[in-house]
Design an enzyme around this catalytic site. Structure first.
Site, PDB file in Angstrom:
ATOM      1  N   HIS A  80      34.176  25.031  16.232  1.00 20.73           N
ATOM      2  CA  HIS A  80      32.729  25.092  16.091  1.00 20.73           C
ATOM      3  C   HIS A  80      32.132  26.398  16.630  1.00 20.73           C
ATOM      4  O   HIS A  80      31.003  26.735  16.311  1.00 20.73           O
ATOM      5  CB  HIS A  80      32.058  23.875  16.751  1.00 20.73           C
ATOM      6  N   ASP A 112      38.972  20.501  16.258  1.00 18.94           N
ATOM      7  CA  ASP A 112      38.018  21.492  16.767  1.00 18.94           C
ATOM      8  C   ASP A 112      38.744  22.640  17.475  1.00 18.94           C
ATOM      9  O   ASP A 112      38.378  23.041  18.579  1.00 18.94           O
ATOM     10  CB  ASP A 112      36.988  20.861  17.703  1.00 18.94           C
ATOM     11  N   SER A 187      32.343  26.609  25.480  1.00 21.95           N
ATOM     12  CA  SER A 187      33.174  26.062  24.406  1.00 21.95           C
ATOM     13  C   SER A 187      34.290  27.024  24.030  1.00 21.95           C
ATOM     14  O   SER A 187      34.056  28.202  23.766  1.00 21.95           O
ATOM     15  CB  SER A 187      32.312  25.782  23.171  1.00 21.95           C
TER      16      SER A 187
END
Length: 440
Positions: A80, A112, A187
């Site tokens: 992402h 992911d 992230s």
């Protein structure tokens, strides 16, 4: 430990900041004053919309983190972080803060994870060592390093709060929960143990939550790295079943002493499960030698099996354990859409049903016209509490096929107050079991 300084100093150079650029289309509105007086509320938005400029392309930037895997310049981050990016810039955490343009080698939206590469240009990169996330223990110290809010090189520490968390992020949820501070921009960054090994990839947070962050276990990442590097994508095992949790009520309905395994609610025609003899109502308790204690164990276990491999499956059918053999196929990536909803009022169990006519079947994309269509669900009713909704198709009641409204009415008419009814329901291209307790 009295200090994390040695770990931070040694590991920070292997963590990178990732900035991406996406091209998005937006409508730039021209300020337009609404007419004064009582017509302002009525005309304001419409006038602004009418006089707005056409859609234009804008560049939008976002930030994330990653870590250098080896001297060749391969970098792991979240999917992402780089999804839809037209440009990816990797900034090293050194004194010079060099920028490198990165290419996407492979990506996997389900897990992911993305694998990037930068050209080392003769430079020696600092790299990480991948650890063993299966050995992590709840309460163990972990350290997160990343780029939260663009503040590169940020080091936070905490403990492993829990393992095996399912948060609805994807079909293979198995997150490490940690209270090491993780924020937007972290992230894709690494979660280290005290030996300096990567044990997770920081991925998600709970909005508004404090001290609750989630990381993908590094062992799941290691399973897909070779495929990402060689194929650019991940090929997973597939057997062609829809499954659901074995709740206490369902366990009782199927004659089980405890709520374990994954309940098969439907079997796709022509897929490996059907060829192996797996049937709706079977409860899979073991797959390829691995115990299936809960429903989420099965997708992860099946996905890890190479397509083409023949494995042993143990199921519970009619209260007895049965062993089958299944040849795993390659998973097809599909997205199912919910059917259109219909509605009319009826009271029995809090739902109404109708026959599936050819016109309705065509409108809702229903291939199998056997069963009855739920056309209304009363709010707060037993059917609503069981999760049923308009547009669902009832296929079975108490393990008996329901092919039309007459059969449905005959079965429902015989139920008494406090009876627990077992429904087999299909929704789109999947099916599930639901238990409804009769209140009236």
């Amino acid at each position: 430990p009295q200090s994390f300084a040695d770990i931070a100093e040694r590991l920070s150079p292997a963590v990178v900041n990732i900035s991406t650029t996406r091209v998005v289309k937006e409508r730039s509105m021209v300020p337009f004053p609404a007419p004064p007086g009582p017509f302002e509320d009525f005309f304001g938005d419409e006038l602004r919309k009418f006089f707005g400029e056409p859609e234009r392309e804008f560049k939008r930037q976002s930030l994330g983190s990653g870590f250098i895997l080896n001297k060749e310049g391969y970098i792991i981050t979240n999917h992402h972080v780089i999804e839809g990016a037209t440009e990816i810039i990797v900034t090293l955490s050194n004194n010079k803060h060099e920028d490198y343009e990165a290419e996407v080698v492979g990506k996997d939206a389900n897990l992911d994870i993305a694998l990037l590469k930068i050209d080392p240009e003769g430079m020696e990169f600092h790299t990480v060592v991948l650890g063993d996330s299966d050995k992590l223990r709840v309460g163990e110290w972990v350290v997160a390093i990343g780029n939260p809010f663009g503040l590169g090189g940020t080091v936070t520490a905490g403990i492993v709060s829990q393992k095996g968390r399912v948060i609805g992020a994807g079909p293979y949820d198995n997150f490490i929960q940690t209270d090491a501070s993780i924020n937007p921009g972290n992230s894709g960054g690494p979660l280290f143990n005290l030996m300096g090994e990567v044990v997770g990839v920081n991925t998600a947070i709970i909005a508004g939550g404090q001290g609750i962050g989630f990381a993908i276990p590094v062992n799941m990442v290691k399973e897909v790295l070779v495929q990402l590097k060689e194929k650019g994508k991940v090929t997973r095992g597939w057997i062609g079943v829809s499954i659901q949790e074995v709740t206490t009520e369902l366990a009782e309905s199927f004659g089980l002493e405890e709520s374990v395994g994954a309940l098969v609610s439907s079997v796709m025609p022509g897929d490996p499960a059907e060829e192996a003899g797996i049937e709706p109502g079977d409860i899979i308790v073991e797959f390829d030698g691995k115990k299936i204690d809960e429903v989420n164990d099965l997708p992860r276990t099946v996905a890890s099996v190479p397509p083409g491999k023949k494995v042993e499956v143990k199921v519970v059918r009619d209260g007895k354990e049965k062993t089958l053999f299944i040849t795993v196929a390659e998973k097809r990536e599909e997205v199912a859409e919910a059917p259109e909803e219909l509605g009319k009022v009826e009271e029995k169990l809090g739902l109404a049903v109708q026959s599936i006519t050819p016109e309705i079947a065509e409108k809702l994309g229903i291939e199998d016209t056997e069963g009855v269509l739920i056309s209304a669900v009363k709010r707060g009713s037993p059917a609503a509490e069981a999760g049923l909704r308009r547009g669902d198709t009832v296929r079975e009641i108490n393990r008996k096929p329901v092919t039309n409204v007459e059969e449905y009415n005959k079965i429902i008419k015989a139920v008494l107050k406090d009876d627990i009814i077992l429904f087999l329901v299909s929704r789109g291209d999947r099916a599930f079991y639901a238990t409804i307790k009769v209140k009236e």
